[in-house]
Every structure is written in C-alpha cells, then in structure tokens.
Design an enzyme around this catalytic site. Structure first.
Site, PDB file in Angstrom:
ATOM      1  N   GLU A  51       3.965   3.942  -0.331  1.00 29.01           N
ATOM      2  CA  GLU A  51       4.931   4.240  -1.398  1.00 29.01           C
ATOM      3  C   GLU A  51       5.988   5.197  -0.866  1.00 29.01           C
ATOM      4  O   GLU A  51       5.819   5.784   0.219  1.00 29.01           O
ATOM      5  CB  GLU A  51       4.206   4.853  -2.596  1.00 29.01           C
ATOM      6  N   PRO A  52       7.077   5.397  -1.592  1.00 25.93           N
ATOM      7  CA  PRO A  52       8.098   6.335  -1.122  1.00 25.93           C
ATOM      8  C   PRO A  52       7.541   7.722  -0.815  1.00 25.93           C
ATOM      9  O   PRO A  52       8.016   8.395   0.106  1.00 25.93           O
ATOM     10  CB  PRO A  52       9.106   6.373  -2.280  1.00 25.93           C
ATOM     11  N   THR A  58       6.396  -5.321   4.544  1.00 25.91           N
ATOM     12  CA  THR A  58       6.738  -6.469   5.379  1.00 25.91           C
ATOM     13  C   THR A  58       6.555  -7.754   4.578  1.00 25.91           C
ATOM     14  O   THR A  58       5.557  -7.919   3.879  1.00 25.91           O
ATOM     15  CB  THR A  58       5.849  -6.492   6.634  1.00 25.91           C
ATOM     16  N   MET A 108       0.829  -1.193   0.000  1.00 27.81           N
ATOM     17  CA  MET A 108       0.000   0.000   0.000  1.00 27.81           C
ATOM     18  C   MET A 108       0.872   1.255   0.000  1.00 27.81           C
ATOM     19  O   MET A 108       0.769   2.090  -0.885  1.00 27.81           O
ATOM     20  CB  MET A 108      -0.940  -0.015   1.204  1.00 27.81           C
ATOM     21  N   GLU A 152      -6.212  -5.007  11.240  1.00 29.02           N
ATOM     22  CA  GLU A 152      -4.764  -4.813  11.376  1.00 29.02           C
ATOM     23  C   GLU A 152      -4.443  -4.058  12.658  1.00 29.02           C
ATOM     24  O   GLU A 152      -3.505  -4.419  13.397  1.00 29.02           O
ATOM     25  CB  GLU A 152      -4.211  -4.039  10.181  1.00 29.02           C
TER      26      GLU A 152
END
Length: 446
Positions: A161-162, A194, A159, A282
């Site tokens: 991003e940088p 992960t 999900m 989560e």
C-alpha cells in the site's frame, strides 16, 4: 499437447520431479543441478527457442515505449507452451511443474526481457500459484485458474500500500461484513501492483487482494476481485520507472467493493500464512531472474571482449578486463548453484522455508546488478546505450533489491532465523536446506 502432459506419463513425471539435488548431481555432474530431469531439460530447450525467436526481438522496443506486450504474453498460455499455469494442477488447466521449473523458466525469460518476466511472475506465482496452493474451493479454482492458465485472464496480487511496504502487516485496506452478514465491503488502496493495468486504460483482469478482517495485526484475508466490479478502479499507472519498463505497474483503488463469500480465498483471518508460503516461491522466481540477467551480461561482455581490439589486441589481454569477467562468472555460478540447490528441494505446498528463500534472493539480486555494472564497464560507451542491452539489464536488476522483499528485510529475517537455529555449526550436510521458521514481516511486494 502441453509439454508437461506429452513428455511423460503422470506417474513417471511425479517420480522424476521429486528427484533430489544430490542424486541428480552425482549421476550427471554439475549440469544436472540445473536440469535434474529430462523433462526439465526439454523445458529449457523449448524456452530457449521461444526466447530467441519471439522474446528477444521485441524486448528493446517495448521497453522504450513502456508498453506491455500482451499478445506475446498470451502466447505463453497456448497449447504448445502451456506456461501460464506452470505450477497449476492438470485438473485446472495447468502443467503441474515444480519449484525447479519455476527457477528455470524465470531464468530463461529474464535472459532476454526481465520486464516481460516480471509480469509473468506476477501472473504465474503471485496469482496462479497462490490460488492453487491456498484455495480450498475447487469450484473457485476452476473458475479462475482455467482461464488464467489459458491466458484469457491475466492476474496479479495486491499486498503493498502507499504506506505499507516492508511493514506489510501494517496495511490499512479493510474488508468488513455487511449488517446481514452475507457480503463483505472492501475499502483501501494498493500500490506498486504488477499487472495492475494491462493497457493503461482500466485495471487488469483479476487480483488476489489482502485485506484486514479482524482486530489482531495478523488478521488478514485474501479476496478475489475482478475487473469492472463496482467500486474497483485504476488509480494511476506508474510511468517513468528506472527499469522493468515493459511491465505495467499501477495503483489500484477499492471503494465499497461488495464481495460475497465465494470471493474469499482460504480461511478468514488466516491469509498471513498464505502470504508467507507464497513469498518463498516468489523469491525463488526473483532470484532466478537475477541469474538470467547475470548470464546475459556475461555473454555480452565476453563477446565484446573478444571482438573489440585496443592497443593491438583483444580486451582479454588486459588484467582489468580479466578481473571483471572472471569475478562475474564466479559470482554468477555461485548464485546459480545456490538457486537450484534451494529450488530442487522446495515443496510448493510447504511453508517455513524462509532462510534460504531470503538468502538466495539476497545474493542473486545484488550479484546480478554487479555483473551488469561490470558489463557496462567492459563495454564502455557502447555499454551505456540501449542498443547493447546491458544498460537495460542493469536498470532492471535494481528492482530485485527492492521488490519481493528489500535487501534490508532479508538481512533482518535471515539474522533472526539463524539465531533461532541455536549454537553450533552451520553444516549443510547435517541441517536441512531451509530453516523451519515463519516470518512475522514479509517485505515489499512487486
């Protein structure tokens, strides 16, 4: 036999797993909050044996080496444990447990090795539960969930991003239809993933990848991407992390990855709802990790205070130490009760449960870090070195304030949700434990 299959008939199990927090607590007292059925109690007992025998002995060494214990991880999928498909239906090889079991398993694993538990969370919740709940295609579920539940395929979710963490709807990864309309072409980069690599040589096995598929900000779709697909590669393994060192983290790159419609999960442009729903469970898992970390730190500081002598007495005689231990226990118990109060009432198929999913993670994350910090203080120089466990737990606990939603994103979400409840008393005897609102922005991914 799998535990969930062997203890009770299916019909009996479904009734038991739906027992309410209040009826369980009144029948058996506070402990029944944490083990609302005999099945939950048996699961916890089994896990504690596994943690003591298998997980605890390897934790320090694998964290030192920044190495993922893949053989031990696969053991969780064997027929004696059956935990890799924890919330997956029996039809697809899982054990069909509930949100309470999610909290319980993450608490017990994190007690010994939070990094190992983090990889477990990414596989079991971010991949397996996500696909179980959000896919409408049984053939797709069978293809991926059966091997994922067995441990022959290890999953993750992409999900962040940088340049898009808390502002996850600002992601720039795209999936566009080919000119003939038969395939999708996926392009982009995902960060902080992960299980993004399992060995450091190449990507992990399979991922649910969020990508932009429309012009509107919320037009996102989930895709299944497998190892060795042309154009899919490991950008880098991220090493030298503060904590969670035995859980592999990676940057993943997608360059013109061709996918057909069998790799689409759910409906096109509707994955924002999938994201919201899965973030809730989560956050329960991450809060439970905080509770497990805090319990271990309490055990360590309590034992040390009994064994260590100073000025002719054990450390329990000193007011400063009394304060650290007593305050830590009170905060731990508050977090544990909040955790199971939320989990015992959460339907995994539901969404819009954000207020307390945010709230319990917000509380338990900081609570666990503070308890670990006090444990180091009580143990002095011994607490500062790896052999005595608590310094590793302190480092691991910090991630819980960042991954799965930063503390700041929880503050924003909760304040917004409470405002939407309107004026009047916040009395939990008259309000549901969750607010029925949806989050527009989700928070940083693990």
């Amino acid at each position: 036999m799998l535990l969930a299959r062997s203890l009770f008939p299916l019909a009996t199990r479904r009734v038991m797993l739906r027992q309410t927090f209040s009826s369980s607590a009144s029948a058996e007292g506070m402990q029944s909050i944490f083990n609302p059925t005999e099945e939950h109690r048996a699961l916890r007992t089994m896990l504690r044996r596994f943690v003591k025998k298998e997980l605890e002995p390897q934790a320090l060494e694998f964290n030192k080496r920044e190495e993922f214990n893949l053989p031990l991880f696969r053991k969780l999928g064997n027929t004696d444990l059956g935990l890799l498909g924890l919330t997956v239906s029996h039809d697809f090889g899982g054990t069909n447990f509930d949100a309470t079991a999610v909290a319980l398993v993450h608490e017990e694993l994190a007690y010994a090795d939070p990094a190992f538990c983090l990889s477990y969370l990414a596989h079991t919740l971010l991949f397996c539960n996500n696909l179980q709940v959000n896919s409408t295609n049984d053939q797709q579920k069978s293809k991926y969930l059966v091997p994922a539940s067995e441990g022959t395929m290890i999953g993750g979710m992409c999900m962040s991003e940088p340049g898009a963490g808390t502002d996850v709807l600002g992601m720039t990864t795209t999936a566009k239809k080919t000119s003939d309309g038969k395939n999708w072409i996926l392009n982009g980069t995902k960060m902080w993933i992960t299980n993004g690599t399992l060995t450091g040589d190449g990507t992990g096995d399979v991922f649910l990848v969020y990508a932009r598929t429309g012009d509107n900000r919320a037009d996102l779709t989930q895709f299944l991407v497998e190892k060795d697909m042309p154009g899919f590669s490991l950008g880098q393994q991220i090493k030298d992390k503060l904590g969670m060192r035995a859980s592999p983290t990676a940057e993943l790159v997608f360059e013109n990855v061709h996918l057909d419609d069998s790799h689409v999960v759910g409906n096109v442009n509707q994955a924002t709802l999938c994201m919201m729903r899965n973030l809730e469970i989560e956050r329960i898992g991450l809060a439970a990790m905080g509770v497990g970390i805090a319990r271990r730190c309490l055990d360590e500081m309590k034992d040390y205070a009994s064994d260590r002598t100073a000025f002719g007495s054990d450390l329990y005689k000193f007011g400063q130490i009394q304060r650290h231990i007593a305050k830590s226990y009170a905060e731990y118990m508050a977090g544990r009760c909040y955790l199971y109060g939320v989990a015992n009432n959460l339907d995994l198929e539901s969404h819009g449960n954000g207020l307390d999913a945010d709230g319990v993670k917000l509380y338990c994350a900081t609570m666990s870090k503070n308890v670990a910090d006090r444990a180091i203080q009580v143990m002095g120089g011994y607490g500062y070195v790896g052999e005595y466990v608590v310094e590793r737990l302190w480092r691991d606990a910090k991630l819980l304030e960042i991954g799965g939603g930063t503390n700041e994103s929880h503050h924003k979400n909760m304040a917004r949700d409470l405002k939407r409840l309107g004026s009047g008393s916040i009395d939990t005897s008259s309000l549901p434990i969750f607010s029925n609102v949806q989050h527009a922005e989700c928070g940083r991914q693990l």
